[in-house]
Design a protein around this motif. Structure first.
Motif, mmCIF file in Angstrom:
data_model
loop_
_atom_site.group_PDB
_atom_site.id
_atom_site.type_symbol
_atom_site.label_atom_id
_atom_site.label_comp_id
_atom_site.label_asym_id
_atom_site.label_seq_id
_atom_site.Cartn_x
_atom_site.Cartn_y
_atom_site.Cartn_z
ATOM 1 N N GLN A 168 1.715 5.208 -5.741
ATOM 2 C CA GLN A 168 2.092 4.019 -6.515
ATOM 3 C C GLN A 168 2.506 2.882 -5.587
ATOM 4 N N ALA A 169 3.247 3.224 -4.529
ATOM 5 C CA ALA A 169 3.697 2.193 -3.585
ATOM 6 C C ALA A 169 2.512 1.588 -2.837
ATOM 7 N N VAL A 170 1.529 2.427 -2.475
ATOM 8 C CA VAL A 170 0.336 1.919 -1.800
ATOM 9 C C VAL A 170 -0.414 0.957 -2.714
ATOM 10 N N ARG A 171 -0.577 1.349 -3.986
ATOM 11 C CA ARG A 171 -1.292 0.475 -4.924
ATOM 12 C C ARG A 171 -0.546 -0.840 -5.115
ATOM 13 N N ALA B 269 8.076 5.407 5.322
ATOM 14 C CA ALA B 269 9.411 5.944 5.029
ATOM 15 C C ALA B 269 9.452 6.749 3.744
ATOM 16 N N LEU B 270 8.413 6.673 2.915
ATOM 17 C CA LEU B 270 8.387 7.416 1.656
ATOM 18 C C LEU B 270 7.989 8.875 1.851
ATOM 19 N N TRP C 17 6.404 13.281 -4.248
ATOM 20 C CA TRP C 17 6.382 12.226 -3.239
ATOM 21 C C TRP C 17 4.999 11.611 -3.119
ATOM 22 N N GLN C 18 3.939 12.409 -3.363
ATOM 23 C CA GLN C 18 2.583 11.863 -3.265
ATOM 24 C C GLN C 18 2.307 10.855 -4.383
ATOM 25 N N ILE D 12 -5.478 8.590 -3.154
ATOM 26 C CA ILE D 12 -4.088 8.434 -2.704
ATOM 27 C C ILE D 12 -3.299 7.612 -3.707
ATOM 28 N N GLU D 13 -3.883 6.506 -4.163
ATOM 29 C CA GLU D 13 -3.180 5.651 -5.126
ATOM 30 C C GLU D 13 -2.915 6.376 -6.437
ATOM 31 N N LEU D 14 -3.829 7.259 -6.815
ATOM 32 C CA LEU D 14 -3.656 8.021 -8.063
ATOM 33 C C LEU D 14 -2.715 9.209 -7.889
ATOM 34 N N GLY D 15 -2.273 9.449 -6.659
ATOM 35 C CA GLY D 15 -1.388 10.577 -6.402
ATOM 36 C C GLY D 15 -2.104 11.911 -6.406
ATOM 37 N N LYS D 16 -3.432 11.900 -6.216
ATOM 38 C CA LYS D 16 -4.228 13.118 -6.308
ATOM 39 C C LYS D 16 -4.769 13.584 -4.966
ATOM 40 N N ALA D 17 -4.468 12.866 -3.908
ATOM 41 C CA ALA D 17 -4.973 13.257 -2.587
ATOM 42 C C ALA D 17 -4.139 14.398 -2.024
ATOM 43 N N THR D 18 -4.795 15.310 -1.342
ATOM 44 C CA THR D 18 -4.092 16.422 -0.711
ATOM 45 C C THR D 18 -4.104 16.245 0.803
ATOM 46 N N GLY D 19 -3.115 16.824 1.445
ATOM 47 C CA GLY D 19 -3.086 16.833 2.897
ATOM 48 C C GLY D 19 -2.918 15.468 3.537
#
Length: 414
Positions: free
Chosen positions: A10-13, A68-69, A4-5, A40-47
């Motif tokens: 990807q949706a944020v970017r 909603a994602l 989901w991250q 976050i955009e790379l899907g690498k952010a935690t928490g």
């Protein structure tokens, strides 16, 4: 990293790029650091908490679609935050459904009836859009909205017809202008934010297809109004103005070396948004750039369908900025602009702004008269749904005793 991250990132970017924002501009609008947004955009952010996701959604003006994602089982926030988020998601999901419905105007049953698109047909369609543009300045929204949307449906249907490759950019250009105009009428005429967001997004999409940076610059300028506390005073002043300002800056990048009038129009809007943020020096510098961009030749004042920039337009923007900066020179500029303006929407805004200036000048009686005139104008032209946002702002600036006087005038007009 969970799936989901990656999807969320990807949706944020995609949303940031759809708004033509840089990482710096988007992170400033959201209120987080550029490196964190990049992760976050790379899907690498935690928490990533639900609260953080809500800030990103609001900062990018996504209407709940990003929030909603997040998975329903996410528990990084308190139960109260989650409950609030779920309530917001339900409300925003309903709005998003309306927005999708507003943008999905394609009538598949009519595709088989479409004919080959030639240059003559495109000329006729462009002329019709231009005619709608002229009419929307004074026509009541309920008169123009239906035919305008029917025109947009027809243009979208033509996407399935036979179109020569060299004509596709022109079709995309006319469709972009028409979609943006439909969104502008929904916003300024009907106060329908869901339809406005959807149709302006559709316009930006087709401007991309047309490869027309000047048109895209205009549409980014128009889109900024949907996030500006100037047009919608109840918008979050911690995020709305920054996103509006960054959309205008994106528009300036797209405008590049295009028409001087377009550069002046964007600079004036940037100046007012900077005044909202209290950046007086920057606001005045932007207004100076806008003034120097006033074309010496009146025939050069138009820059596309949505932009007219000449000496009559500057006083309204300058007066609004100085009003926000508490400069007493605002009153004279707003009075000058009011005398030069006949179109209902800008005139209504000027009446409200001038009433607020009059309150600051100690003339609340005159302020009440100006607000009452604004109400009459809104009712006469059928723009009361949009006008209520500005009228509420004007009323709030009145002293208590004058608020009661104004309320009495409202009851008399009802």
């Amino acid at each position: 990293m969970s799936g989901w991250q990656t999807v969320f990132g990807q949706a944020v970017r995609e949303r940031r790029q759809e708004l033509e924002l840089t990482l710096e501009e988007a992170s400033a609008a959201i209120g987080i650091s550029r490196p964190y947004l990049n992760l976050i955009e790379l899907g690498k952010a935690t928490g990533i908490s639900r609260n953080a996701a809500a800030r990103i959604d609001a900062g990018l003006g996504s209407g709940g679609t990003l929030l909603a994602l997040l998975p329903a089982s996410d528990t990084n926030d308190t139960s109260d935050d989650i409950a609030g988020g779920q309530d917001m998601r339900r409300a925003e999901f309903n709005k998003a459904v309306l927005a999708i419905g507003a943008s999905m105007l394609l009538d598949t049953e009519r595709l088989s009836a479409t004919r080959q698109v030639d240059a003559a047909l495109l000329d006729d369609l462009a002329s019709l859009t231009a005619d709608f543009m002229q009419r929307q300045h004074h026509a009541r929204p309920e008169v123009i909205a239906g035919p305008l949307r029917a025109h947009l449906r027809h243009l979208l249907d033509l996407g399935g017809a036979t179109v020569a490759p060299n004509l596709r950019p022109r079709l995309a250009h006319v469709t972009a202008e028409t979609a943006a105009l439909a969104g502008w009428v929904a916003f300024r005429g009907e106060g329908d934010l869901a339809a406005a967001h959807a149709q302006l997004a559709l316009g930006r999409q087709h401007a991309h297809k047309a490869g027309d940076d000047a048109l895209l610059a205009q549409l980014l300028g128009l889109s900024s109004s949907l996030y500006s506390s100037l047009d919608i005073p109840h918008i979050d002043r911690n995020q709305g103005p920054q996103l509006a300002l960054n959309l205008l800056r994106a528009g300036q990048r797209k405008a590049g070396g295009h028409a001087l009038a377009l550069q002046g129009w964007l600079a004036a809007r940037v100046g007012v948004e900077q005044a909202v943020l209290g950046e007086g020096r920057k606001a005045r510098a932007a207004l100076t750039r806008a003034e120097t961009a006033v074309p010496s030749d009146p025939t050069s004042s138009a820059a596309g369908l949505f932009v007219v920039w000449d000496a009559t337009r500057l006083p309204g923007y300058a007066g609004k900025a100085l009003l926000l900066l508490r400069d007493p020179a605002a009153t004279a500029l707003l009075e000058q602009a009011l005398h030069q303006t006949s179109a209902p929407h800008p005139k209504l805004g000027l009446l409200v702004d001038l009433s607020m200036a009059r309150v600051r000048d100690g003339d609340a009686d005159h302020a009440v008269a100006l607000l009452t005139e604004a109400v009459r104008l809104a009712l006469r032209h059928g723009i009361d749904r949009f006008a209520r946002w500005r009228l509420q702002e004007g009323r709030a600036a009145l002293p208590a005793v004058h608020q009661r006087t104004f309320d009495g005038h409202l009851h008399a007009l009802a």
